[in-house]
Design an enzyme around this catalytic site. Structure first.
Site, PDB file in Angstrom:
ATOM      1  N   GLY A  14       0.748  -1.244   0.000  1.00  0.00           N
ATOM      2  CA  GLY A  14       0.000   0.000   0.000  1.00  0.00           C
ATOM      3  C   GLY A  14       0.777   1.290   0.000  1.00  0.00           C
ATOM      4  N   ILE A  21       1.093   6.332   4.872  1.00  0.00           N
ATOM      5  CA  ILE A  21       1.421   5.745   6.188  1.00  0.00           C
ATOM      6  C   ILE A  21       2.280   4.509   5.960  1.00  0.00           C
ATOM      7  CG2 ILE A  21       0.482   4.556   8.190  1.00  0.00           C
ATOM      8  CD1 ILE A  21      -1.879   6.470   8.126  1.00  0.00           C
ATOM      9  N   ASP A  67      -3.155  -7.180  -6.960  1.00  0.00           N
ATOM     10  CA  ASP A  67      -4.526  -6.648  -6.953  1.00  0.00           C
ATOM     11  C   ASP A  67      -5.311  -7.457  -5.932  1.00  0.00           C
ATOM     12  OD1 ASP A  67      -7.284  -6.871  -9.387  1.00  0.00           O
ATOM     13  OD2 ASP A  67      -7.181  -6.138  -7.313  1.00  0.00           O
ATOM     14  N   VAL A  68      -5.553  -6.901  -4.760  1.00  0.00           N
ATOM     15  CA  VAL A  68      -6.151  -7.650  -3.652  1.00  0.00           C
ATOM     16  C   VAL A  68      -7.623  -7.991  -3.893  1.00  0.00           C
ATOM     17  CG1 VAL A  68      -4.527  -6.812  -1.915  1.00  0.00           C
ATOM     18  CG2 VAL A  68      -6.702  -5.571  -2.311  1.00  0.00           C
ATOM     19  N   TYR A 158     -17.404   9.890   7.022  1.00  0.00           N
ATOM     20  CA  TYR A 158     -16.589   8.670   6.857  1.00  0.00           C
ATOM     21  C   TYR A 158     -17.463   7.514   6.376  1.00  0.00           C
ATOM     22  CZ  TYR A 158     -12.487   5.719   7.894  1.00  0.00           C
ATOM     23  OH  TYR A 158     -11.403   4.871   7.796  1.00  0.00           O
ATOM     24  N   LYS A 165     -14.337  -0.366   8.261  1.00  0.00           N
ATOM     25  CA  LYS A 165     -13.303  -0.442   9.301  1.00  0.00           C
ATOM     26  C   LYS A 165     -13.801  -1.235  10.515  1.00  0.00           C
ATOM     27  CE  LYS A 165      -9.894   1.900   7.387  1.00  0.00           C
ATOM     28  NZ  LYS A 165      -8.685   1.209   6.908  1.00  0.00           N
ATOM     29  N   ILE A 194      -4.041  11.896   8.927  1.00  0.00           N
ATOM     30  CA  ILE A 194      -2.765  12.356   8.382  1.00  0.00           C
ATOM     31  C   ILE A 194      -3.038  12.731   6.932  1.00  0.00           C
ATOM     32  CG2 ILE A 194      -0.427  11.641   7.725  1.00  0.00           C
ATOM     33  CD1 ILE A 194      -0.533   9.624  10.068  1.00  0.00           C
ATOM     34  N   THR A 196      -2.758  12.372   3.603  1.00  0.00           N
ATOM     35  CA  THR A 196      -2.228  11.424   2.617  1.00  0.00           C
ATOM     36  C   THR A 196      -3.065  11.527   1.330  1.00  0.00           C
ATOM     37  OG1 THR A 196      -3.768   9.707   3.341  1.00  0.00           O
ATOM     38  CG2 THR A 196      -1.598   9.788   4.436  1.00  0.00           C
ATOM     39  N   LEU A 197      -2.661  10.792   0.309  1.00  0.00           N
ATOM     40  CA  LEU A 197      -3.420  10.753  -0.945  1.00  0.00           C
ATOM     41  C   LEU A 197      -4.836  10.248  -0.662  1.00  0.00           C
ATOM     42  CD1 LEU A 197      -3.224  10.997  -4.066  1.00  0.00           C
ATOM     43  CD2 LEU A 197      -2.501   8.591  -4.090  1.00  0.00           C
ATOM     44  N   SER A 198      -4.937   9.209   0.186  1.00  0.00           N
ATOM     45  CA  SER A 198      -6.256   8.654   0.512  1.00  0.00           C
ATOM     46  C   SER A 198      -7.129   9.667   1.244  1.00  0.00           C
ATOM     47  CB  SER A 198      -6.093   7.413   1.393  1.00  0.00           C
ATOM     48  OG  SER A 198      -5.545   6.362   0.644  1.00  0.00           O
TER      49      SER A 198
HETATM   50  C1  LIG Z   1     -14.233  12.159   7.615  1.00  0.00           C
HETATM   51  C2  LIG Z   1     -13.098  11.357   8.189  1.00  0.00           C
HETATM   52  C3  LIG Z   1     -11.961  12.250   8.592  1.00  0.00           C
HETATM   53  C4  LIG Z   1     -10.725  11.503   9.042  1.00  0.00           C
HETATM   54  C5  LIG Z   1     -10.338  10.400   8.063  1.00  0.00           C
HETATM   55  C6  LIG Z   1      -8.956   9.805   8.392  1.00  0.00           C
HETATM   56  C7  LIG Z   1      -8.672   8.807   7.308  1.00  0.00           C
HETATM   57  C8  LIG Z   1      -7.948   9.197   6.186  1.00  0.00           C
HETATM   58  C9  LIG Z   1      -7.699   8.279   5.159  1.00  0.00           C
HETATM   59  C10 LIG Z   1      -8.175   6.981   5.272  1.00  0.00           C
HETATM   60  O1  LIG Z   1      -7.950   6.024   4.280  1.00  0.00           O
HETATM   61  C11 LIG Z   1      -8.796   5.993   3.198  1.00  0.00           C
HETATM   62  C12 LIG Z   1      -8.451   5.144   2.149  1.00  0.00           C
HETATM   63  C13 LIG Z   1      -9.218   5.112   1.005  1.00  0.00           C
HETATM   64  C14 LIG Z   1     -10.342   5.911   0.938  1.00  0.00           C
HETATM   65  O2  LIG Z   1     -11.115   5.854  -0.216  1.00  0.00           O
HETATM   66  C15 LIG Z   1     -10.836   6.819  -1.167  1.00  0.00           C
HETATM   67  C16 LIG Z   1      -9.772   7.692  -1.058  1.00  0.00           C
HETATM   68  C17 LIG Z   1      -9.575   8.618  -2.094  1.00  0.00           C
HETATM   69  C18 LIG Z   1     -10.419   8.634  -3.185  1.00  0.00           C
HETATM   70  C19 LIG Z   1     -11.461   7.705  -3.212  1.00  0.00           C
HETATM   71  O3  LIG Z   1     -12.276   7.701  -4.271  1.00  0.00           O
HETATM   72  N1  LIG Z   1     -11.656   6.814  -2.217  1.00  0.00           N
HETATM   73  C20 LIG Z   1     -10.704   6.735   1.974  1.00  0.00           C
HETATM   74  C21 LIG Z   1      -9.915   6.781   3.144  1.00  0.00           C
HETATM   75  C22 LIG Z   1      -8.903   6.596   6.398  1.00  0.00           C
HETATM   76  O4  LIG Z   1      -9.345   5.308   6.441  1.00  0.00           O
HETATM   77  C23 LIG Z   1      -9.147   7.492   7.432  1.00  0.00           C
END
Ligand SMILES: CCCCCCc1ccc(Oc2ccc(Oc3cccc(O)n3)cc2)c(O)c1
Length: 257
Positions: A14, A21, A67-68, A158, A165, A194, A196-198
């Site tokens: 990942g 992270i 690809d999981v 979220y 989760k 944090i 991040t891209l996600s």
């Molecule tokens: C409203 C919540 C605020 C704090 C969120 C902290 C957080 C940040 C990033 C996290 O990881 C993801 C991973 C993928 C994800 O799905 C995405 C990410 C970007 C674009 C997309 O279409 N889906 C959403 C969060 C995560 O699980 C938790």
């Protein structure tokens, strides 16, 4: 007892870029002497991951696409890792995804496909990779996954990722129960937000970070390196008595009402 990771090999799934992270975990395990194996979802991530790994002095990393969402792809990846290195000592699962439209508005509007996709990638993938990786952990091992407070309590926006989760947390505990007899421990790190891209995919991130800086016991947000160091603890002998646990690395935010 020695808590170095010299002579040990860990799979990190990942890493997307230097803000991931998963990259914080990689730098902590590298500093402890580990040999690293990186997997990435598709070829778009191969070069960024290789370029990052090249900055780790003395690291002889290996790289595999995985690809999981495909059981066959997961098995093929771990068959190849077994052929190339034989034994691994642990794995960091830093994989999650939900559709953007399912990370805002009302949770009640989540589609069946969106719900299944989020659970497939963010929760079931831990079952698939744990089943494939465990046989390679011939000297025992550790598995760490990343979770978030939104799986324990409702966090605005979220939404479906929170439900995924919650499933991941229970998945981690049931895997801990099954794999303990093979000397494999399974734990989770609940990381504070944090950038991040996600994170770009969820909620009004600036407001969330500001709230943490104002309210969290440590009055600050956490870093990828701080999460990485807790992953080092959970993947080393320091945590040899710990399995099925969630450690919050979140400046204490989760203790607030
Ligand atoms: C409203 C919540 C605020 C704090 C969120 C902290 C957080 C940040 C990033 C996290 O990881 C993801 C991973 C993928 C994800 O799905 C995405 C990410 C970007 C674009 C997309 O279409 N889906 C959403 C969060 C995560 O699980 C938790």
């Amino acid at each position: 007892m020695n808590f170095s990771l010299e002579g040990r090999t860990y799979v990190i799934m990942g890493v997307a870029n230097k803000r991931s992270i998963a990259w914080g975990i990689a730098t902590s395990l590298h500093a402890a002497g580990a040999r690293l194996i990186f997997t990435y979802a598709n070829e778009r991530f191969e070069k960024p991951v290789r370029d990052l790994a090249a900055t780790l002095d003395g690291q002889d990393a290996l790289f595999y696409q995985c690809d999981v969402t495909s059981d066959e792809a997961v098995q093929t990846t771990f068959d190849q890792i077994k052929e190339d290195v034989g034994t691994i000592h642990g794995l960091a699962h830093c994989i999650a995804f939900a559709q953007k439209e399912d990370l805002k508005g009302d949770f009640v509007d989540t589609s069946r496909d969106g719900y299944l996709l989020a659970h497939n990638i963010s929760a079931y993938s831990l079952v698939a990779v744990s089943r494939a990786a465990q046989p390679l952990m011939t000297e025992g091992g550790g598995i760490v996954t990343l979770t978030y407070l939104g799986g324990e309590r409702v966090v605005k926006n979220y939404n479906v990722m929170g439900v995924a989760k919650a499933s991941l947390d229970a998945t981690m505990k049931y895997l801990a129960n099954d794999l303990g007899q093979h000397g494999v421990r399974v734990n989770a790190i609940s990381a504070g937000p944090i950038r991040t891209l996600s994170a770009k995919g969820v909620g009004d991130f600036n407001a969330i970070l500001k709230n943490i800086e104002e309210k969290a016991p440590l009055r600050r947000t956490v870093t990828q390196e701080e999460v990485g160091d807790t992953a080092y603890y959970l993947l080393s002998n320091l945590s040899r008595g710990v399995t099925g646990e969630i450690i919050h690395v979140d400046s204490g935010y989760s203790i607030l009402g």
